[in-house]
Write a protein that holds these residues in place. Structure first.
Motif, PDB file in Angstrom:
ATOM      1  N   ASN A 166       0.830  -1.198   0.000  1.00  0.00           N
ATOM      2  CA  ASN A 166       0.000   0.000   0.000  1.00  0.00           C
ATOM      3  C   ASN A 166       0.866   1.249   0.000  1.00  0.00           C
ATOM      4  OD1 ASN A 166       0.769   0.470   2.754  1.00  0.00           O
ATOM      5  ND2 ASN A 166      -0.803  -0.972   3.401  1.00  0.00           N
ATOM      6  N   ARG A 167       0.267   2.380  -0.330  1.00  0.00           N
ATOM      7  CA  ARG A 167       1.030   3.611  -0.489  1.00  0.00           C
ATOM      8  C   ARG A 167       1.644   4.113   0.814  1.00  0.00           C
ATOM      9  NH1 ARG A 167      -1.315   9.167  -3.147  1.00  0.00           N
ATOM     10  NH2 ARG A 167      -2.300   9.312  -1.108  1.00  0.00           N
ATOM     11  N   PRO A 168       0.936   4.075   1.970  1.00  0.00           N
ATOM     12  CA  PRO A 168       1.576   4.515   3.215  1.00  0.00           C
ATOM     13  C   PRO A 168       2.849   3.748   3.541  1.00  0.00           C
ATOM     14  CG  PRO A 168      -0.793   4.401   3.510  1.00  0.00           C
ATOM     15  CD  PRO A 168      -0.500   3.794   2.173  1.00  0.00           C
ATOM     16  N   LEU A 169       2.858   2.441   3.291  1.00  0.00           N
ATOM     17  CA  LEU A 169       4.067   1.656   3.539  1.00  0.00           C
ATOM     18  C   LEU A 169       5.192   2.071   2.600  1.00  0.00           C
ATOM     19  CD1 LEU A 169       5.617  -0.649   4.855  1.00  0.00           C
ATOM     20  CD2 LEU A 169       4.520  -2.205   3.243  1.00  0.00           C
ATOM     21  N   PHE A 170       4.855   2.268   1.337  1.00  0.00           N
ATOM     22  CA  PHE A 170       5.860   2.706   0.362  1.00  0.00           C
ATOM     23  C   PHE A 170       6.452   4.048   0.765  1.00  0.00           C
ATOM     24  CE2 PHE A 170       6.981   5.156  -3.426  1.00  0.00           C
ATOM     25  CZ  PHE A 170       7.899   4.313  -4.040  1.00  0.00           C
ATOM     26  N   LEU A 171       5.601   4.980   1.176  1.00  0.00           N
ATOM     27  CA  LEU A 171       6.087   6.307   1.573  1.00  0.00           C
ATOM     28  C   LEU A 171       6.938   6.229   2.827  1.00  0.00           C
ATOM     29  CD1 LEU A 171       2.914   8.492   0.893  1.00  0.00           C
ATOM     30  CD2 LEU A 171       4.974   8.273  -0.512  1.00  0.00           C
ATOM     31  N   ARG A 172       6.610   5.299   3.711  1.00  0.00           N
ATOM     32  CA  ARG A 172       7.440   5.121   4.907  1.00  0.00           C
ATOM     33  C   ARG A 172       8.847   4.650   4.532  1.00  0.00           C
ATOM     34  NH1 ARG A 172       7.089   0.349   9.398  1.00  0.00           N
ATOM     35  NH2 ARG A 172       8.604   1.196  10.840  1.00  0.00           N
ATOM     36  N   ILE A 173       8.930   3.685   3.633  1.00  0.00           N
ATOM     37  CA  ILE A 173      10.237   3.206   3.180  1.00  0.00           C
ATOM     38  C   ILE A 173      10.974   4.309   2.436  1.00  0.00           C
ATOM     39  CG2 ILE A 173      11.400   1.524   1.701  1.00  0.00           C
ATOM     40  CD1 ILE A 173       9.108  -0.395   2.247  1.00  0.00           C
ATOM     41  N   LEU A 174      10.248   5.031   1.589  1.00  0.00           N
ATOM     42  CA  LEU A 174      10.844   6.120   0.806  1.00  0.00           C
ATOM     43  C   LEU A 174      11.486   7.161   1.720  1.00  0.00           C
ATOM     44  CD1 LEU A 174      10.945   7.250  -2.224  1.00  0.00           C
ATOM     45  CD2 LEU A 174       9.015   8.669  -1.521  1.00  0.00           C
ATOM     46  N   LYS A 175      10.751   7.598   2.719  1.00  0.00           N
ATOM     47  CA  LYS A 175      11.261   8.611   3.643  1.00  0.00           C
ATOM     48  C   LYS A 175      12.432   8.074   4.466  1.00  0.00           C
ATOM     49  CE  LYS A 175       9.854  11.572   7.494  1.00  0.00           C
ATOM     50  NZ  LYS A 175       8.733  11.951   8.401  1.00  0.00           N
ATOM     51  N   SER A 176      12.350   6.837   4.884  1.00  0.00           N
ATOM     52  CA  SER A 176      13.390   6.254   5.734  1.00  0.00           C
ATOM     53  C   SER A 176      14.716   6.117   4.996  1.00  0.00           C
ATOM     54  CB  SER A 176      12.929   4.892   6.262  1.00  0.00           C
ATOM     55  OG  SER A 176      11.764   5.019   7.048  1.00  0.00           O
ATOM     56  N   VAL A 177      14.681   5.615   3.763  1.00  0.00           N
ATOM     57  CA  VAL A 177      15.937   5.431   3.026  1.00  0.00           C
ATOM     58  C   VAL A 177      16.539   6.779   2.623  1.00  0.00           C
ATOM     59  CG1 VAL A 177      15.271   3.142   2.210  1.00  0.00           C
ATOM     60  CG2 VAL A 177      14.757   5.131   0.805  1.00  0.00           C
ATOM     61  N   GLU A 178      15.695   7.771   2.351  1.00  0.00           N
ATOM     62  CA  GLU A 178      16.209   9.090   1.993  1.00  0.00           C
ATOM     63  C   GLU A 178      16.928   9.736   3.174  1.00  0.00           C
ATOM     64  OE1 GLU A 178      14.680  13.134  -0.321  1.00  0.00           O
ATOM     65  OE2 GLU A 178      13.222  11.813   0.650  1.00  0.00           O
ATOM     66  N   GLU A 179      16.400   9.541   4.379  1.00  0.00           N
ATOM     67  CA  GLU A 179      17.046  10.094   5.566  1.00  0.00           C
ATOM     68  C   GLU A 179      18.269   9.291   5.963  1.00  0.00           C
ATOM     69  OE1 GLU A 179      13.968  10.032   8.448  1.00  0.00           O
ATOM     70  OE2 GLU A 179      12.940  11.827   7.657  1.00  0.00           O
ATOM     71  N   HIS A 180      18.295   8.017   5.608  1.00  0.00           N
ATOM     72  CA  HIS A 180      19.378   7.134   6.039  1.00  0.00           C
ATOM     73  C   HIS A 180      20.624   7.224   5.153  1.00  0.00           C
ATOM     74  CE1 HIS A 180      21.226   3.571   7.834  1.00  0.00           C
ATOM     75  NE2 HIS A 180      21.452   3.132   6.602  1.00  0.00           N
ATOM     76  N   ASP A 181      20.429   7.356   3.860  1.00  0.00           N
ATOM     77  CA  ASP A 181      21.539   7.307   2.907  1.00  0.00           C
ATOM     78  C   ASP A 181      21.469   8.527   1.989  1.00  0.00           C
ATOM     79  OD1 ASP A 181      23.511   6.733   1.080  1.00  0.00           O
ATOM     80  OD2 ASP A 181      22.901   4.656   0.758  1.00  0.00           O
ATOM     81  N   GLU A 182      22.538   9.312   1.968  1.00  0.00           N
ATOM     82  CA  GLU A 182      22.543  10.517   1.144  1.00  0.00           C
ATOM     83  C   GLU A 182      22.504  10.200  -0.344  1.00  0.00           C
ATOM     84  OE1 GLU A 182      27.422  11.153   1.112  1.00  0.00           O
ATOM     85  OE2 GLU A 182      26.105  12.595   2.136  1.00  0.00           O
ATOM     86  N   TYR A 183      22.756   8.953  -0.711  1.00  0.00           N
ATOM     87  CA  TYR A 183      22.657   8.571  -2.121  1.00  0.00           C
ATOM     88  C   TYR A 183      21.253   8.831  -2.653  1.00  0.00           C
ATOM     89  CZ  TYR A 183      22.179   5.530  -6.211  1.00  0.00           C
ATOM     90  OH  TYR A 183      21.909   5.032  -7.472  1.00  0.00           O
ATOM     91  N   PHE A 184      20.235   8.677  -1.813  1.00  0.00           N
ATOM     92  CA  PHE A 184      18.855   8.853  -2.246  1.00  0.00           C
ATOM     93  C   PHE A 184      18.378  10.300  -2.145  1.00  0.00           C
ATOM     94  CE2 PHE A 184      19.095   4.367  -1.066  1.00  0.00           C
ATOM     95  CZ  PHE A 184      18.526   3.774  -2.180  1.00  0.00           C
ATOM     96  N   GLN A 185      19.221  11.175  -1.677  1.00  0.00           N
ATOM     97  CA  GLN A 185      18.857  12.583  -1.589  1.00  0.00           C
ATOM     98  C   GLN A 185      19.157  13.271  -2.921  1.00  0.00           C
ATOM     99  OE1 GLN A 185      21.041  14.107   1.757  1.00  0.00           O
ATOM    100  NE2 GLN A 185      20.158  12.609   3.190  1.00  0.00           N
ATOM    101  N   GLN A 186      18.189  13.983  -3.445  1.00  0.00           N
ATOM    102  CA  GLN A 186      18.351  14.635  -4.746  1.00  0.00           C
ATOM    103  C   GLN A 186      19.389  15.743  -4.652  1.00  0.00           C
ATOM    104  OE1 GLN A 186      14.816  16.507  -6.384  1.00  0.00           O
ATOM    105  NE2 GLN A 186      15.343  15.799  -8.437  1.00  0.00           N
TER     106      GLN A 186
END
Length: 375
Positions: free
Chosen positions: A85-105
């Motif tokens: 579901n979308r809430p789970l996807f957004l949770r993963i999206l936000k978590s990996v972006e905060e965790h690894d600068e590779y995912f930061q634009q």
């Protein structure tokens, strides 16, 4: 004639020393080579064609299609295409972006806005979901093949590092208490889960809430339920005296080890409760029916994985979590317990008398406390 060649000729005309001439010519050649190298910096990789993908437009279209407040594709299509579901996807999206600068634009060397976290994560999830090659995501997500592969590797590592302490672990005392409560409600006090071997290379234990508490992969070959069990680390901590302490009572008998439901092919161990293959009498027939019905839960768990491949949701569902997480599942290099204690624990696990006594107690318990649950 190049500037460096003219410099070499001028110097030769003004000097009569052969040694000086050789030195100056060598210096001029070095200057010329360095100049050519500097001109190549900032260019594309040799042999690779530059493609203008319009990443900003790709991000905007992806956001509008699935993330916007009024997306083009609603929740049902989102779940179908992302397998969550979308809430789970957004949770993963936000978590990996905060965790690894590779995912930061960020802005690249050409002063252009790079790929967004949404594009990188979507590309990785499409490969996981559909098993497509890396370059199959390029047309829609606007991401190159090599970047898709790198994004996939990065997100797998990030998910393990972020969610591993909570979900990739063995059950602790609080988890066992919850599992015991679930088992008691279903007529099986002391039950930890349901042991299952869906293929010849995987042994697993699952519970009603679709948590998979144990998974053991072995090499294929002439393996069956029995020799896989002997190789399995399922009871290793119990043998070493490191498992959480448990105590429960059934029909006046005290037990200090939890158990798993299993089918009839497994050995008669104190930690395994099997069905009765040819039950006689109402009580035993009812027990066999109940045991087989409850054991279906593990098949349901694997049915969910096989039909929808929702393994990610089973690991990081925000609505189902266990507090006070235990230690990560990892190889232990600690000193083992005393040999005599290990042998004693090992014999307790394989005690046939305890196995039969536990089965008889459960037959009576079900008949007395839940006579109509499985009719």
């Amino acid at each position: 004639m190049s500037q460096s060649s003219l410099l070499s000729k001028r110097v030769l005309d003004e000097s009569s020393s052969d040694d000086d001439d050789d030195f100056i010519i060598s210096a001029a050649q070095i200057v010329q080579s360095a100049s050519l190298l500097q001109k190549k910096q900032g260019g594309s990789v040799p042999g690779r064609t530059y493609i203008y993908r319009n990443r900003e437009e790709g991000h905007a279209r992806l956001y509008q299609d699935y993330i916007d407040e009024n997306p083009t594709y609603g929740p049902s299509l989102f779940r179908r295409r992302f397998r969550m579901n979308r809430p789970l996807f957004l949770r993963i999206l936000k978590s990996v972006e905060e965790h690894d600068e590779y995912f930061q634009q960020s802005i690249n060397a050409a002063h252009q806005l790079g790929l967004s976290c949404l594009q990188k994560v979507t590309a990785a999830f499409r490969m996981l979901t559909y098993g497509v090659p890396a370059d199959a995501t390029d047309e829609y997500v606007r991401i190159g093949e090599s970047t898709s592969i790198q994004s996939l590797k990065k997100i797998v590592k990030a998910v393990i590092e972020i969610f591993g302490d909570e979900y990739l672990r063995e059950p602790n005392e609080n988890d066992i208490a919850k599992l015991f409560a679930i088992g008691k409600e279903r007529g099986f006090p002391g039950m930890l889960g349901y042991k299952h071997k869906p293929t010849i290379i995987l042994e697993a234990v699952a519970s009603k809430d679709l948590y998979i508490w144990h998974a053991f992969f072995v090499l294929p070959g002439s393996l069956n339920d029995i020799n896989v069990l002997h190789r399995s680390p399922l009871f290793s901590k119990l043998s070493n005296g490191e498992a959480p302490k448990v105590n429960y009572n059934i029909n006046g008998h005290d037990y200090t080890m939890g158990y798993y439901l299993a089918d009839g092919i497994y050995p008669s161990w104190a930690t395994l409760v099997k069905t009765i293959p040819e039950p006689r009498g109402s009580k035993r027939t009812y027990f066999a029916k109940a045991q087989e019905a409850v054991r279906k839960d593990v098949e349901r768990a694997f049915g969910v994985l096989q039909s929808e491949r929702e393994l990610d949701e089973g690991i990081v569902d925000p609505n189902e979590r266990f507090d006070n997480g235990g230690g990560n599942v990892q190889p232990s290099h600690d000193h083992t317990t005393d040999l005599d204690e290990f042998i004693e624990n090992h014999m307790k696990i394989r005690n046939k008398e305890t196995h039969h006594q536990l089965q008889e107690d459960l037959v009576e318990y079900l008949w007395q406390h839940h006579p109509d649950m499985y009719t």
